[in-house]
Design a protein around this motif. Sequence first.
Motif, PDB file in Angstrom:
ATOM      1  N   LEU A 249       6.676  17.676  29.073  1.00 13.11           N
ATOM      2  CA  LEU A 249       7.412  16.849  30.016  1.00 13.11           C
ATOM      3  C   LEU A 249       8.847  16.640  29.538  1.00 13.11           C
ATOM      4  O   LEU A 249       9.179  16.907  28.378  1.00 13.11           O
ATOM      5  CB  LEU A 249       6.715  15.498  30.188  1.00 13.11           C
ATOM      6  CG  LEU A 249       5.223  15.541  30.562  1.00 13.11           C
ATOM      7  CD1 LEU A 249       4.703  14.136  30.807  1.00 13.11           C
ATOM      8  CD2 LEU A 249       4.978  16.431  31.755  1.00 13.11           C
TER       9      LEU A 249
ATOM     10  N   SER B 160       7.041  14.567  25.635  1.00 16.68           N
ATOM     11  CA  SER B 160       5.592  14.453  25.470  1.00 16.68           C
ATOM     12  C   SER B 160       4.898  15.695  26.011  1.00 16.68           C
ATOM     13  O   SER B 160       5.473  16.480  26.775  1.00 16.68           O
ATOM     14  CB  SER B 160       5.068  13.209  26.181  1.00 16.68           C
ATOM     15  OG  SER B 160       5.311  13.298  27.587  1.00 16.68           O
TER      16      SER B 160
ATOM     17  N   GLU C  98      -5.105  13.683  36.308  1.00 19.33           N
ATOM     18  CA  GLU C  98      -3.925  12.888  36.013  1.00 19.33           C
ATOM     19  C   GLU C  98      -2.805  13.410  36.900  1.00 19.33           C
ATOM     20  O   GLU C  98      -2.599  14.622  37.000  1.00 19.33           O
ATOM     21  CB  GLU C  98      -3.521  13.001  34.543  1.00 19.33           C
ATOM     22  CG  GLU C  98      -2.362  12.073  34.164  1.00 19.33           C
ATOM     23  CD  GLU C  98      -2.055  12.114  32.670  1.00 19.33           C
ATOM     24  OE1 GLU C  98      -1.366  11.191  32.187  1.00 19.33           O
ATOM     25  OE2 GLU C  98      -2.497  13.062  31.990  1.00 19.33           O
TER      26      GLU C  98
ATOM     27  N   PHE D  85       1.186  13.742  38.188  1.00 21.49           N
ATOM     28  CA  PHE D  85       2.556  13.713  37.687  1.00 21.49           C
ATOM     29  C   PHE D  85       3.523  13.755  38.866  1.00 21.49           C
ATOM     30  O   PHE D  85       3.478  14.685  39.677  1.00 21.49           O
ATOM     31  CB  PHE D  85       2.816  14.899  36.754  1.00 21.49           C
ATOM     32  CG  PHE D  85       1.967  14.875  35.509  1.00 21.49           C
ATOM     33  CD1 PHE D  85       2.443  14.301  34.343  1.00 21.49           C
ATOM     34  CD2 PHE D  85       0.682  15.402  35.517  1.00 21.49           C
ATOM     35  CE1 PHE D  85       1.656  14.260  33.195  1.00 21.49           C
ATOM     36  CE2 PHE D  85      -0.108  15.364  34.380  1.00 21.49           C
ATOM     37  CZ  PHE D  85       0.379  14.792  33.213  1.00 21.49           C
TER      38      PHE D  85
ATOM     39  N   PRO E 223      -5.012   8.130  36.646  1.00 19.20           N
ATOM     40  CA  PRO E 223      -3.764   7.837  35.928  1.00 19.20           C
ATOM     41  C   PRO E 223      -2.587   8.546  36.598  1.00 19.20           C
ATOM     42  O   PRO E 223      -2.682   9.721  36.950  1.00 19.20           O
ATOM     43  CB  PRO E 223      -4.011   8.388  34.519  1.00 19.20           C
ATOM     44  CG  PRO E 223      -5.493   8.512  34.404  1.00 19.20           C
ATOM     45  CD  PRO E 223      -6.002   8.797  35.782  1.00 19.20           C
TER      46      PRO E 223
ATOM     47  N   ARG F 153       0.926  17.542  27.313  1.00 18.98           N
ATOM     48  CA  ARG F 153      -0.456  17.409  27.766  1.00 18.98           C
ATOM     49  C   ARG F 153      -1.144  18.758  27.621  1.00 18.98           C
ATOM     50  O   ARG F 153      -0.564  19.790  27.953  1.00 18.98           O
ATOM     51  CB  ARG F 153      -0.524  16.982  29.243  1.00 18.98           C
ATOM     52  CG  ARG F 153       0.091  15.652  29.569  1.00 18.98           C
ATOM     53  CD  ARG F 153      -0.748  14.489  29.055  1.00 18.98           C
ATOM     54  NE  ARG F 153      -0.324  13.249  29.676  1.00 18.98           N
ATOM     55  CZ  ARG F 153       0.753  12.556  29.311  1.00 18.98           C
ATOM     56  NH1 ARG F 153       1.533  13.023  28.348  1.00 18.98           N
ATOM     57  NH2 ARG F 153       1.060  11.413  29.904  1.00 18.98           N
TER      58      ARG F 153
ATOM     59  N   ASP G 290      10.383  14.080  28.783  1.00 20.31           N
ATOM     60  CA  ASP G 290      10.573  13.068  27.742  1.00 20.31           C
ATOM     61  C   ASP G 290      10.091  13.557  26.383  1.00 20.31           C
ATOM     62  O   ASP G 290      10.054  12.791  25.416  1.00 20.31           O
ATOM     63  CB  ASP G 290       9.852  11.771  28.120  1.00 20.31           C
ATOM     64  CG  ASP G 290       8.336  11.936  28.207  1.00 20.31           C
ATOM     65  OD1 ASP G 290       7.857  13.090  28.133  1.00 20.31           O
ATOM     66  OD2 ASP G 290       7.638  10.917  28.355  1.00 20.31           O
TER      67      ASP G 290
ATOM     68  N   ARG H 164       8.728  11.573  35.742  1.00 16.74           N
ATOM     69  CA  ARG H 164       8.670  12.631  34.734  1.00 16.74           C
ATOM     70  C   ARG H 164       8.546  13.984  35.413  1.00 16.74           C
ATOM     71  O   ARG H 164       7.878  14.127  36.442  1.00 16.74           O
ATOM     72  CB  ARG H 164       7.475  12.458  33.794  1.00 16.74           C
ATOM     73  CG  ARG H 164       7.468  11.201  32.947  1.00 16.74           C
ATOM     74  CD  ARG H 164       8.192  11.424  31.613  1.00 16.74           C
ATOM     75  NE  ARG H 164       9.617  11.564  31.728  1.00 16.74           N
ATOM     76  CZ  ARG H 164      10.469  10.557  31.622  1.00 16.74           C
ATOM     77  NH1 ARG H 164      10.042   9.330  31.443  1.00 16.74           N
ATOM     78  NH2 ARG H 164      11.763  10.782  31.692  1.00 16.74           N
TER      79      ARG H 164
ATOM     80  N   VAL I 131       1.574   9.356  36.266  1.00 21.18           N
ATOM     81  CA  VAL I 131       2.795   9.372  35.468  1.00 21.18           C
ATOM     82  C   VAL I 131       3.966   9.575  36.419  1.00 21.18           C
ATOM     83  O   VAL I 131       4.062  10.611  37.078  1.00 21.18           O
ATOM     84  CB  VAL I 131       2.763  10.501  34.412  1.00 21.18           C
ATOM     85  CG1 VAL I 131       4.074  10.526  33.625  1.00 21.18           C
ATOM     86  CG2 VAL I 131       1.578  10.338  33.482  1.00 21.18           C
ATOM     87  N   THR I 132       4.841   8.594  36.531  1.00 17.19           N
ATOM     88  CA  THR I 132       5.992   8.689  37.445  1.00 17.19           C
ATOM     89  C   THR I 132       7.289   8.881  36.656  1.00 17.19           C
ATOM     90  O   THR I 132       7.369   8.575  35.466  1.00 17.19           O
ATOM     91  CB  THR I 132       6.105   7.430  38.313  1.00 17.19           C
ATOM     92  OG1 THR I 132       6.225   6.288  37.467  1.00 17.19           O
ATOM     93  CG2 THR I 132       4.887   7.272  39.202  1.00 17.19           C
TER      94      THR I 132
END
Length: 389
Positions: A298, A302, A198, A200, A277, A304, A300, A282, A279-280
Motif C-alpha cells: 500500500l 504496509s 478485507e 480497500f 474490515p 498484505r 503507506d 489507501r 481500509v480507506t
Amino acid sequence: MTVCDVSVIGAGPYGMSVAAHLRTVKGLDVRVFGEPMSFWETKMPIGMLLRSPWAGSHISDPQRALTLDAYHKAIGSQFGAPIPLNHFIGYGHWFQRQVVPDVDKRQVLNIESNSARFQLTLADGEIVKGRRVVVATGIGRFAWWPEPLRNLPPELASHTSEHTDLSRFQGKQVAVVGAGQSALESAALLHEAGARAELFARGPVVHWLWQRPLLHKWPIEPLLYAPPDVGPALISQIVARPSWYRRMPRQWQDNWGVRSIRPAGARWLKSRVDPVPIVTGRSIVSAMPSRGHLTLKLDDGSERSVDHALLGTGYKVDISQYPFLDRKSLAAIRQIDGYPHLNQGFESSVAGLHFLGAPAAWSFGPLMRFVAGTEFASRAVVRCIVRRN
C-alpha cells in the motif's frame, strides 16, 4: 445471405427494448443477435441484489405493458425491492419471449460499412446485410483494472465480472478493491460465503446512498428525485430527462455525471458489510505473486499477503474493445475518451450506426448506464429511423 433493415447486436435490456419499439414500425425488418440476458447471467454473482429501485428497473416496451409489475403478476412469485438478480434475469427472459422470440443467438464477428449499407459476419460465416446497425452489447468488454493489478495470473487476481459464484473463495483471504456497489456487495457475499474479506478504498470514506431518509419520503422525494433515482437531489430530475441533460453546458454535464455515478453502496447493504474490515484512504502501489499468494503493498508502506485480489473497480467505456469493430470502422467514428459522439437519434458519425447503453452516456448522461434509460433511448432511435426512412 440475409438482408434486413436493422440489425440489433445485443439481447440484454437495451437490445430487447429497442427491438420491441422498432418492430412497431410497419414494414421494418428487424433482427436481433445475441444471447438473451447473457451479461446478467454470466458476469454477476449469485445472491446479488439490484441497486436500482423498482421504478428504475422496468425494461421499456412501446405500450409500457411489460413492466416488472406485469412479470410479478404473471409468475405469481413473491419478491420485491431490492430486486434479486435471479428474478431480474427471469424478467428479462420473460420480456424477450414476448417481444423478440426469434432472437438469433449467433455471435457477430465483424461489421463492415460500405455505401450506406452494413455487412455483418456471423460466427458460422453467414453474411447479414442491412441499412442500420444498433450496438447494444452492454459493458462486459469494459471491465477496468488498475495498473498495479494488471497482468497477474487469474488464480491470484480477477474482476468481479468474472464470477457468478463467490463461494469458491470459502476459507480464503481476499482483498476486495473498490468502494462502489459491486465491490461492497462482493465483500458482503464473500464474508457470507466464509471467506476472510478485507476491502480497500482510495477515498477517505465509503459513501452510502439514502443517508437522509427524510428526503426520500413523500411529499419531498418526488420533488428532489426522479423515479430512476440516479444522481443527487434535484440533479436526479435532470439526469432522468436526457434531452434536457444534453442541452446543459458541457462542464455541468461532466460534473453531474461524476456526481451521479460516484462509488457508493445502497443503504440496505451497509449492515451486511459492517463485519468486513475496510481500509480507506489507501491505494495499492504494487502486487507481487509469492509462493501461490499475492503480496500487496500500500502507499503507506504496509503490506498484505492474500490468496486473491478481487477487483470491484467498475467499467471504463472504450468502444475500441468491441471485437466486431475493425480499425477502419473505429477511425470513422468520432470519439471522446472512448465514447462515441452521438446525435439525437443515438447515431454515431458513421451514418446508420447507433450505440445504446453505457457508450451513450457521454452524449445523454448517466441514465444510459441503467435499465431505466431504455425508455428514452428506444423511442429516440425509432424517431430517428422513421424520420430518415
